[in-house]
Design a protein around this motif. Sequence first.
Motif, short mmCIF file in Angstrom:
data_model
loop_
_atom_site.label_atom_id
_atom_site.label_comp_id
_atom_site.label_asym_id
_atom_site.label_seq_id
_atom_site.Cartn_x
_atom_site.Cartn_y
_atom_site.Cartn_z
N GLY A 170 0.71 -1.01 0.12
CA GLY A 170 0.25 0.08 -0.35
C GLY A 170 0.71 0.87 -0.05
N ALA A 171 1.84 1.47 1.00
CA ALA A 171 2.95 2.52 0.92
C ALA A 171 3.62 2.86 -0.52
CB ALA A 171 3.59 2.04 1.86
N PHE A 172 3.77 1.51 -1.15
CA PHE A 172 4.32 1.77 -2.32
C PHE A 172 3.58 2.46 -3.68
CE2 PHE A 172 7.86 -0.08 -1.53
CZ PHE A 172 8.42 -0.48 -2.18
N VAL A 173 2.07 1.74 -3.45
CA VAL A 173 1.52 2.42 -4.06
C VAL A 173 0.85 4.17 -3.93
CG1 VAL A 173 -1.53 2.71 -4.82
CG2 VAL A 173 -1.07 0.67 -4.41
N TYR A 174 0.53 4.83 -2.81
CA TYR A 174 1.23 6.38 -2.87
C TYR A 174 2.48 6.52 -3.28
CZ TYR A 174 -3.45 6.05 -0.02
OH TYR A 174 -4.93 5.77 -0.05
N LEU A 175 3.75 6.30 -2.84
CA LEU A 175 4.75 6.73 -3.16
C LEU A 175 4.62 6.66 -4.52
CD1 LEU A 175 7.15 4.27 -0.94
CD2 LEU A 175 6.46 6.99 -1.05
N ARG A 176 4.24 5.45 -5.24
CA ARG A 176 4.83 5.59 -6.86
C ARG A 176 3.19 6.91 -7.62
NH1 ARG A 176 2.50 1.23 -11.93
NH2 ARG A 176 0.42 1.94 -10.29
N TYR A 225 10.94 4.51 -9.94
CA TYR A 225 10.04 4.53 -10.51
C TYR A 225 9.34 2.31 -11.02
CZ TYR A 225 5.50 4.68 -12.84
OH TYR A 225 4.14 4.85 -13.10
N GLY A 226 10.45 2.05 -11.18
CA GLY A 226 10.57 0.86 -12.10
C GLY A 226 10.03 0.11 -10.26
N MET A 227 11.13 0.23 -9.56
CA MET A 227 10.45 -0.51 -8.31
C MET A 227 9.56 -0.01 -8.22
SD MET A 227 13.30 -0.32 -4.65
CE MET A 227 11.90 1.05 -4.32
N LEU A 228 8.84 0.63 -7.67
CA LEU A 228 7.52 1.60 -6.69
C LEU A 228 6.52 0.32 -7.84
CD1 LEU A 228 7.83 5.17 -6.11
CD2 LEU A 228 7.67 2.87 -4.51
N SER A 229 6.77 0.14 -9.74
CA SER A 229 5.66 -0.59 -10.19
C SER A 229 6.50 -1.94 -9.77
CB SER A 229 6.34 0.16 -11.54
OG SER A 229 5.89 1.79 -12.01
N ALA A 230 7.26 -2.11 -9.49
CA ALA A 230 7.09 -3.73 -9.69
C ALA A 230 7.02 -4.08 -8.15
CB ALA A 230 8.87 -4.15 -9.59
N HIS A 233 2.64 -4.48 -8.48
CA HIS A 233 2.68 -5.07 -8.98
C HIS A 233 2.79 -6.93 -8.90
CE1 HIS A 233 -0.03 -3.15 -11.94
NE2 HIS A 233 1.12 -2.12 -11.97
N ASP A 234 4.21 -7.01 -8.49
CA ASP A 234 5.31 -8.93 -8.10
C ASP A 234 5.59 -8.49 -6.93
OD1 ASP A 234 4.51 -8.71 -10.98
OD2 ASP A 234 6.01 -7.06 -11.29
N TYR A 235 5.58 -7.52 -6.54
CA TYR A 235 6.59 -7.71 -4.95
C TYR A 235 5.74 -8.42 -3.85
CZ TYR A 235 10.81 -5.79 -6.74
OH TYR A 235 11.69 -5.43 -7.62
N THR A 236 6.38 -9.32 -2.86
CA THR A 236 5.76 -9.31 -1.67
C THR A 236 5.51 -8.08 -0.59
OG1 THR A 236 7.43 -9.98 -0.68
CG2 THR A 236 5.99 -11.61 -1.66
N GLU A 237 4.68 -8.06 0.15
CA GLU A 237 5.10 -7.07 1.32
C GLU A 237 6.44 -6.71 2.34
OE1 GLU A 237 2.66 -4.94 2.02
OE2 GLU A 237 0.83 -6.24 2.20
N ASP A 238 6.98 -7.88 2.26
CA ASP A 238 8.16 -8.64 2.87
C ASP A 238 9.55 -8.21 1.44
OD1 ASP A 238 7.30 -9.24 4.79
OD2 ASP A 238 7.53 -11.35 4.28
N LYS A 239 8.90 -7.99 0.88
CA LYS A 239 10.33 -7.87 0.29
C LYS A 239 9.73 -6.04 -0.84
CE LYS A 239 12.75 -8.18 -4.52
NZ LYS A 239 12.79 -9.19 -5.67
N CYS A 240 8.89 -5.57 -0.95
CA CYS A 240 8.54 -4.31 -0.36
C CYS A 240 9.31 -3.33 0.98
CB CYS A 240 7.18 -4.03 -0.29
SG CYS A 240 6.18 -4.23 -1.77
N GLY A 241 9.34 -4.34 1.91
CA GLY A 241 9.73 -3.31 3.69
C GLY A 241 10.56 -3.65 2.92
N GLY A 242 11.61 -4.44 2.63
CA GLY A 242 13.49 -4.32 2.93
C GLY A 242 13.92 -3.47 2.35
N TYR A 243 13.09 -3.06 0.57
CA TYR A 243 12.86 -1.66 0.16
C TYR A 243 13.10 -0.38 1.28
CZ TYR A 243 14.12 -4.13 -4.01
OH TYR A 243 14.78 -4.95 -5.19
#
Length: 245
Positions: A170-176, A225-230, A233-243
């Motif tokens: 959800g955080a990635f959605v808003y950041l994008r 931006y590419g990371m935020l889009s991934a 669409h693709d990353y798990t919660e934990d992988k997003c959290g790592g970034y």
Amino acid sequence: MSEYEVDESNLNENSNEFKKADHSEFVFDFPLYSKIKYINDFSGADILKLQNEHIEGFCNICKRTRIFYCISVKSGMQTLMRQHPNGIVYHQEVGGNISFVRYECSADKDHVIDVIMKLDVAYWQKIGQYPTLADISKAELRKYRSVLTSEYQSELNKAIGLASHGANIGAFVYLRRVFEGLIELRAIEQNMAEMKEFKEARIGEKIDLLKEHLPKIMVDNKKIYGMLSAGVHDYTEDKCGGYLK
């Protein structure tokens, strides 16, 4: 300085996020309910070793990075008065695996951070913190207010709040949305939004076209931006959290 290890069960096994985390990360980066495994023979029984340790992080009152000292470690054990259904009053000890840890800013002893930890045989778990990670992060990001509209400031704050509770996708959605929005704002200001070249360009190309008018951090890190889009669409919660850390 004591070290901890991120609980592997909370991470994507295909990611490279498994790493040692120092004391500062535990306080300033890890969201509530993160489980941190003990390493280097450090255990829950050694919680008092944190006393007088120092960490480094952003002070939301000073509005700058400071050294914080651990000035207090207290067990949560307390005696409560209970009443049995049959009317008998008795005392019960509760909270023995809960500890309260206080950190004091080196610049002003009235600036403190309180962390509540649950101790287990194999890990610590952060179950409470004040000021919250969201409070600290919002203060740290005040420098970007001048380049964002009130709408995008609000969305940035929502991203911070979600991340502080582990809702990382959800955080990635808003950041994008904030990332895209700032590009569109600058394009409108520079009368480029309706230009065919701009409308047909990819995000990286749009950043190049607007590089004189965007924050340097965006220009130097346009692949974000590419990371935020991934993440959306693709990353798990934990992988997003790592970034996000």
